[in-house]
Scaffold this active site. Structure first.
Site, short mmCIF file in Angstrom:
data_model
loop_
_atom_site.label_atom_id
_atom_site.label_comp_id
_atom_site.label_asym_id
_atom_site.label_seq_id
_atom_site.Cartn_x
_atom_site.Cartn_y
_atom_site.Cartn_z
N SER A 145 0.86 -1.19 0.00
CA SER A 145 0.00 0.00 0.00
C SER A 145 0.90 1.24 0.00
O SER A 145 2.04 1.17 0.47
CB SER A 145 -0.87 0.01 1.26
OG SER A 145 -1.53 1.25 1.40
N TYR A 158 -2.07 0.53 10.73
CA TYR A 158 -2.09 0.01 9.35
C TYR A 158 -0.81 0.38 8.61
O TYR A 158 -0.22 -0.44 7.91
CB TYR A 158 -3.32 0.57 8.62
CG TYR A 158 -3.45 0.10 7.19
CD1 TYR A 158 -3.63 -1.25 6.90
CD2 TYR A 158 -3.40 1.01 6.13
CE1 TYR A 158 -3.76 -1.68 5.58
CE2 TYR A 158 -3.53 0.58 4.82
CZ TYR A 158 -3.71 -0.77 4.54
OH TYR A 158 -3.82 -1.20 3.24
C1 8X3 Z 1 -5.05 1.60 1.33
C2 8X3 Z 1 -4.52 2.94 1.01
O1 8X3 Z 1 -4.57 5.39 1.71
O2 8X3 Z 1 -6.14 3.93 2.82
O3 8X3 Z 1 -4.05 0.63 1.38
O4 8X3 Z 1 -3.82 3.82 3.36
S1 8X3 Z 1 -4.78 4.05 2.28
#
Ligand code: 8X3
Length: 259
Positions: A145, A158
């Site tokens: 990502s 995340y």
């Molecule tokens: C998803 C992209 O911008 O939500 O992997 O982190 S973001």
């Protein structure tokens, strides 16, 4: 009449190269399974939701295998079900489970994100490396990502996990040097899928929809799948190390155009 130069019929499962896609029940995973099937692969669709992967496997003449990448036993079951060489592994299972500040985040949600985005990738890669080697010419594509490139507020759990995805990808490429296995990472920016934002915001539809509000043309799952299929079909000597892909309306993580 069939000649030695004629391509094998795609309906013969034994003659098709095999691709395994985790997280294939929806979004980027399902789109990737379709894209790889379109390139002639026999796709093993792995995910927890059996009804979805069975429907997808029937649609693309693939194989559905119930698999939870956070369970070692389940991943062992995936490896057993594959039973033969694997040419492409797409470690796609992953996700964001919160949008909370470092001060307020729940450590268990951080643990869960690390488990699926990093340890899950580790489990599946370890389990399938023998089958990837057996193919004599394999590609691993890890779904990263742009969150694995930068930090953003309320995304610490995340972004930390996706930085992990990137680092594991680089490590594996170093460790497998000299083997016939290529290692790639696809790092998408804003992708509008049915579930990513909804899961992140605990099912809050309004907050999930607001992520894409006014953005003209966020990426779609098929755009990312297209990139994965392109990587998987380069000549054997070509390793695409990483591919960052964003919508035109996103110049940087915090720089979104909302028309
Ligand atoms: C998803 C992209 O911008 O939500 O992997 O982190 S973001």
């Amino acid at each position: 009449m069939t000649s030695a130069l004629t391509s094998p019929p795609t309906s013969d499962p034994a003659s098709r190269r095999v691709a395994v896609v985790t997280g294939a029940s929806s979004g980027i995973g399902a789109a990737t399974a379709r894209a790889l099937a379109g390139e002639g692969f026999r796709v093993v669709c792995a995910a927890r939701r059996t009804d979805r992967i069975e429907a997808l496997a029937a649609e693309i003449d693939g194989l559905a295998v119930a698999c939870d990448v956070t369970s070692a036993e389940s991943v062992a079951g995936l490896a057993a079900a594959v039973d033969g060489p694997v040419h492409v592994l797409v470690n796609n299972a992953g996700g964001a489970f919160d949008a909370a500040s470092v001060e307020e985040a729940d450590p268990e949600l951080w643990r869960a994100m690390y488990d699926v985005n990093v340890i899950g990738l580790l489990r599946v890669t370890q389990a399938l490396l023998p089958a990837l080697r057996e193919s004599g010419d394999a590609v691993i594509v890890n779904m990263g990502s742009t969150a694995g490139r930068v930090a953003y507020e309320n995304g610490g759990g995340y972004t930390a996990a996706k930085h992990g995805t990137q680092v594991v990808t680089e490590t594996l490429r170093l460790e497998l040097l000299g083997e016939p296995i290529r290692i790639s990472e696809v790092a998408p920016g804003l992708v509008k899928t049915d579930e990513f934002a909804l899961v992140r915001f605990g099912g809050d539809r309004a907050r999930a929809d607001a992520v894409y509000d006014g953005v003209p043309g966020p990426l779609l799952a098929a755009d990312v799948a297209d990139a994965v299929a392109w990587i998987a079909t380069r000549p054997s000597h070509v390793n695409i190390d990483e591919l960052v892909i964003r919508p035109r309306a996103q110049a940087a993580q915090h720089k979104l155009y909302r028309g």
